[in-house]
Each structure stands twice: as C-alpha cells, then as structure tokens.
Enzyme design. Structure first.
Site, PDB file in Angstrom:
ATOM      1  N   ASP A 291       0.484 -34.210  -9.544  1.00 59.81           N
ATOM      2  CA  ASP A 291       0.427 -35.111  -8.402  1.00 59.81           C
ATOM      3  C   ASP A 291      -0.109 -36.456  -8.904  1.00 59.81           C
ATOM      4  OD1 ASP A 291      -0.346 -34.349  -4.935  1.00 59.81           O
ATOM      5  OD2 ASP A 291       0.318 -36.218  -5.860  1.00 59.81           O
ATOM      6  N   GLU A 496      -2.331 -37.219   4.775  1.00 56.57           N
ATOM      7  CA  GLU A 496      -3.291 -36.658   3.821  1.00 56.57           C
ATOM      8  C   GLU A 496      -4.697 -36.582   4.418  1.00 56.57           C
ATOM      9  OE1 GLU A 496      -0.776 -37.752  -0.166  1.00 56.57           O
ATOM     10  OE2 GLU A 496      -2.747 -38.598   0.019  1.00 56.57           O
TER      11      GLU A 496
HETATM   12  C1  GLC Z   1       0.506 -37.927  -3.002  1.00 57.97           C
HETATM   13  C2  GLC Z   1       0.832 -36.568  -2.473  1.00 57.97           C
HETATM   14  C3  GLC Z   1       2.157 -36.036  -2.931  1.00 57.97           C
HETATM   15  C4  GLC Z   1       3.132 -37.170  -3.137  1.00 57.97           C
HETATM   16  C5  GLC Z   1       2.597 -38.051  -4.256  1.00 57.97           C
HETATM   17  C6  GLC Z   1       3.513 -39.256  -4.514  1.00 57.97           C
HETATM   18  O1  GLC Z   1      -0.825 -38.050  -3.321  1.00 57.97           O
HETATM   19  O2  GLC Z   1      -0.142 -35.550  -2.643  1.00 57.97           O
HETATM   20  O3  GLC Z   1       2.614 -35.127  -1.916  1.00 57.97           O
HETATM   21  O4  GLC Z   1       4.399 -36.652  -3.487  1.00 57.97           O
HETATM   22  O5  GLC Z   1       1.297 -38.528  -3.992  1.00 57.97           O
HETATM   23  O6  GLC Z   1       3.504 -40.133  -3.425  1.00 57.97           O
END
Ligand code: GLC
Length: 609
Positions: A291, A496
């Site tokens: 991530d 989030e």
């Molecule tokens: C974020 C998320 C993930 C996402 C990534 C790119 O922090 O946790 O789901 O795909 O960053 O944006």
C-alpha cells in the site's frame, strides 16, 4: 536494440508463450532495471527522465491527481501516454503500468459513471450485476489510458465503525465472495482451463485488477483503520481470506497487502501470509503490491530505518512497492541490500517475473498506448443505466407504514404537492461519497449526474408541485396542503481513517430536519450513508417509511424508480443494523448479533411474501 534484434528476440514476440517471454526478458535485465520494475511512483513526482533512467515499472495517480482540475478522459489519456512513451524509450522498452483507484467507476475522472460503493452492491447480492459494473468500469478506465485499478476491495467489514466499511461488500464472507465476480468484469472472464492463480486480462477493454487489502483489513478491533485483527489463523482464513480464493480463481493479476496488523504484526512484514500462504499454498502467480508507503510503517519512527523497512517487506513477499515519492532512496537502498546479499537475487527475480508476467498477460507490450475509440463510452447511457439498476437493487426498505396494513410506499407520483428536504436531497457529492473526484469526496455538483431532487422532478408529472427546502421553514411545515415529504439525510463524504466513527449517529442537521418535518407531514426518510447508523426510537416511530440507500453514486433515478413503484425493493442488508454502538463490543455480537435493530439480510418488499 536495433529493429532487427527486436524482431528476433523472444520477449518482443507476441506469439511466444508468456513464460518464455518472461524468462527471455529477465535474462537481459540489469539489477537496476529489475529494481526499477519493482518501483511504483506517484504522478506528482514522475518525470520522463526518472521513468526512462530508472526503468520505473509503474506510475499511479493518487485519487483525483490528474493533469489538471476537471480534466476529461482524453486529457488523462494524453498524460498517461506521455509517461508511457518515456518508458518505451528505456533500453529494453518495457512498458509501464499506470494505476488508479477506480473503486466505484473511474471515480477520479470528471464525467465518468459513478457506480454504487461496494456496500450498496453487497445489498443487491447480484454477482452478474457486479461483473457488468466491472466491465463498464474497465472500459471507462481504459478510455482514460489507465491500465490498472486498485480494486476490488474484498474486505469483510466486521465493524461499521470502520471508516472503509462502505468499500466492503458487507460483513458476511459469503456476500463478499459472491460479489468478487467484479474481477471477471474488470479483467474479463477467464477461459476454461485457465491455469489456476495465473494473471488474466482478456483484452484492450479490460484492466489489471487488484484484490485488496490482504488480509483481515475489515476485522480490526473496534473497526480502527490500519488497526489490529486478533484472530486464529483458521478464523482469519475462514472469514477474511476466503474471498481471495475467488479472486485468484478468476485470474486476479495483483493483490495489495493491508496496512493493518494480524495479532500485532504488520501484514506487510509477514512472510507466512504473503509468501507461504498467498503464493505457495493458494498458488497466486501475479504480483503483490504494497500500500502507499506500506513499507515505511514497518519501523518506528515511521520510515526512519528505510533499509530495514525494505528488507522486511521485500523478504516477506512484497513484489512491487508503492513507494511512492522517495523512489531514488528506495532504489538505492534495495540495490545495496541485494549487493550485500541480505536480499537474494532469487527474491528479486521472483518479484520481477511476477511483474513481467502481468504486463505480458495484459498485452501491454503489444498495446502500450490508449485506444482512443473507447472515449465515447465514458459516462455513456448504457453505463449509467447499469448504475441506475444497481441503485434500484441496492435499496433496503426498513419501514413501510406506521401500520402494517397500510403501507406508505409506493408514493403517488401524481400527488398535488411534495416537500423534498434534507441536505442530501440535492447533493451529488454526498450521494457519491468518498473516493469521488478527490480522495475524501466533497459536497456539491462535483461531476455529471442526477441528484435525488433531479430524479423526483423527472419522475413526477407537471401537475405535481415540488417544494424543495433543505431545512424547511416553520411556515412550510405548518401548511396543510402537502401530500407527503421525502427527507434525504445521512453522512458527509469521508474516506479511510477520517471515516472511523465510534458514535455512528445520524448527523444532527439530519435529525433536526426529520423531527421538524415528520412532526406534521407524512414522511419518507432516505438515508444516504456508507453503513448502518444508530436510529433513535423516536425517529422510527415518527416517520412513515425508511429506506437505506447507501452511497448510490450519480444515478439517483434508481431511487425514484422504486419509491414511486415502477420496481419493487430487492435490497437485503449487507450489514447487521445495530441497535446501539455498545452492542458492537459485546463478544457474541461480533459473530452472531443477538439483539440487532434489523438482522443481516433484512429487507421489506411491496409484494406480500
Ligand atoms: C491508500 C489505500 C489503498 C489505495 C492506495 C492508493 O492508502 O489504502 O486502498 O489503493 O492508497 O491510493
């Protein structure tokens, strides 16, 4: 490489078997080129020279991070193709993968169809619909030149306090497993006999998908984002890992590791899960991506001992790193770790083979640039009709009439006067929720679509007067010539951890509107939210009908199709509807809620069943 050389080399020959192409290309690559392929950077720091000189394997846009504000798909395609041309100037001309979070349509791009968020799709229980949404999304993503979406999220959300509850198809593993069919829409349907675990992308109108976040992201204590999931391995596998088997069997090309912990350990660091289970036991042959700064979390203070973070994450089984900003340091540190022998070349080759395999499977070497013929499909009627169908099927009818024998719905579309109220009645941004145009979403007319108020006006005749007041005045409410009221309220957009919520109450401005209106006028309440919220007893008593509409996206006509009776309700709760937040912390409630307001699967219909 000369044109003739290119003609003869195996990896450039589309008729060579993928594994032969992988092997041939890998054998030609330097360590720097291999590590470049493992590096994913964000658009904001991507330059032609960086892409070419480092042989960067992937670039992506953080949510909404496009060429400029309100850029159209064609502008995005120009941007992506620009980056791709730089990649194709590298020594071995390896194309890059461009990624984005297209999690409910191509949601960063203005004018794209915005589908229901996953929680609403879970309420439909319709796997075929999910697949069609995946296919439509893939077309709109590819129209913008983008090859890769960080979707679907196949989290099993066990606690609605989680800020990413709406990204999950629901609390039931079986629901999430069923709706994982979206992978076959995004990537295309695997042919009979397709090798288990092997990445598959059918053609130019399909994208590379990413099942996320592996594993247990939806099971953290109290639903805390990036928190700790405390479970035995057997329960982790049974509850949270099962949907990944379905994604892998559909040929999902990539899997993203979760930020969260399992029994106190960051999953990004757990070799047992990322390698022994995911790659060896489950046979996954695509690539595992971190991530955003997922490796930086592996040391305290955050990112301080970056070499240790990289060593831990790569050794655990991360193949591509969403760095995404300090890529020079990443390349430098990983190179040192390989040269010192702390990271083996075997591990590097495994990671690069997986990345190349996905690129060959996705046809990137043959079709690295945008197919501009797809542009007409962005936000097209066919896609919006699919989104409207999803809205219809997602609605859950929780109350219909103060007296069972006298249902309040369907509403009379020829009523003389209708009051429409509530802050969500005419707000496209609120009905789309987070991950729309920007990461956290926002209120207002943020893209092209139909609000609930627009839809009500469309659905009723000229002889019906629509009175719209977000917060109705006392005079309006006291009128005695209003047939009924439709009050749309709910949550403001979030994403989030900003959506982590320990109270789960309807925001006060919504409650005040309901109280004011329902006091005098027969009222339907439409709740626009990413999850179940606490419903006060007085509210349930006062109102005449209640519909959970979740986060419907740009096509609110799906709501009026049902509340005015053209279609029946089909939605079933994807989450247990809690009575009190305290219930969530009762051990038994975590598995079998013994006193919910409405149980998992609940949903009334017009037909007497
Ligand atoms: C974020 C998320 C993930 C996402 C990534 C790119 O922090 O946790 O789901 O795909 O960053 O944006």
């Amino acid at each position: 490489m000369s044109g003739l050389e290119e003609m003869v080399c195996v990896y450039m020959n589309p008729n060579s078997p993928i594994e032969a192409r992988v092997k041939d290309l890998l054998s030609r690559m330097s360590l720097k080129e291999k590590i470049g392929q493992m590096t994913q950077i964000e658009r904001s720091i991507a330059t032609p020279s960086a892409i070419k000189d480092f042989g960067i394997g992937s670039v992506f846009s953080g949510p909404g991070n496009g060429p400029f504000e309100s850029a159209l798909s064609s502008d995005w395609a120009d941007m992506v193709d620009g980056f791709q041309k730089s990649a194709l100037e590298s020594r071995l001309r390896i194309p890059l993968i461009y990624g984005i979070d297209a999690v409910h349509g191509n949601n960063s791009i203005y004018g794209a169809t915005i589908f229901h968020h996953n929680v609403g799709l879970g309420a439909t229980r319709d796997a075929d619909l999910a697949q069609r949404i995946g296919a439509a999304t893939a077309l709109e993503v590819k129209a913008s030149g983008i090859h890769y979406t960080f979707a679907p999220c196949v989290a099993v959300c066990r606690d609605p306090r989680w800020g990413r509850c709406y990204e999950s198809f629901g609390e039931g593993t079986d629901i999430v497993r069923k709706m994982s069919s979206i992978v076959s829409g995004l990537q295309g349907q695997c042919p009979e006999g397709h090798q288990h675990g092997y990445p598959f992308v059918a053609g130019r109108s399909n994208v590379i998908a990413c099942a996320k976040h592996f594993v247990g992201d939806g099971g953290t204590e109290k639903g805390i984002s990036e928190g700790n999931t405390v479970l035995s391995y057997d329960d982790l596998e049974r509850i949270h890992m099962a949907p990944y088997l379905d994604c892998i069997s559909q040929g999902v090309s990539t899997i993203m590791a979760t930020y969260s912990c399992w029994n106190g350990r960051r999953v990004h660091s757990i070799h047992f899960l990322l390698t022994e289970i995911l790659k060896e036991k489950l046979g996954f042959k695509g690539f595992v991506i971190s991530d955003w700064e997922g490796l930086d979390q592996l040391c305290e203070p955050y990112g301080s001992d970056y070499s240790y973070c990289i060593l831990t994450g790569i050794s655990a089984g991360i193949d591509m790193v969403m760095v995404p900003l300090r890529y020079e340091l990443f390349v430098e540190e990983l190179t040192s770790l390989v040269e010192s022998g702390e990271v083996s070349m075997t591990r590097i080759d495994d990671a690069v083979e997986r990345i190349l395999r996905v690129k060959f499977a996705a046809g990137l070497f043959e079709f690295p640039l945008t197919d501009r013929s797809l542009l007409d499909l962005v936000g097209c009627k066919k896609h919006r009709d699919i989104a409207r169908e999803a809205v219809r099927k997602s609605l859950v009818l929780l109350k219909n009439g103060k007296d069972q024998s006298k249902p309040f719905l369907p509403l009379n579309r020829k009523a003389k006067r209708i009051l429409v109220a509530g802050i969500h009645a005419d707000d496209l941004g609120c009905q789309c929720g987070g991950w729309t145009i920007t990461k956290y979403g926002s209120s207002g007319r943020i893209t092209i679509g139909t609000t609930l108020l627009d839809a009500i006006k469309e659905a009723t005749g000229d002889e019906t007067e629509i009175i719209y007041e977000q917060n109705p005045s006392k005079e309006t409410v006291e009128r005695d010539d209003i047939s009924f009221a439709i009050v749309a309220i709910g949550e403001a957009p979030y994403a989030e951890s900003r959506g982590d919520n320990s109270e789960l109450v309807i925001p006060s401005n919504g409650l005040d509107t309901i109280s004011t209106v329902a006091h005098k006028i027969p009222t339907l309440v439409i709740l626009i939210s990413g999850r179940p919220l606490v419903l006060e007893p007085w509210l349930l008593e006062k109102i005449d009908a209640l519909v959970a509409a979740w986060l419907p996206g740009t096509e609110a006509q799906g709501i009026t199709d049902v509340i005015f009776g053209d279609y029946d309700f089909k939605g079933q709760l994807p989450m247990t509807w809690l009575r009190r937040v305290e219930d969530l912390d009762q051990p038994t409630n975590r598995v079998k809620p013994h006193d919910p307001l409405f149980p998992l699967g609940f949903g009334l219909t017009y037909t007497k069943d």
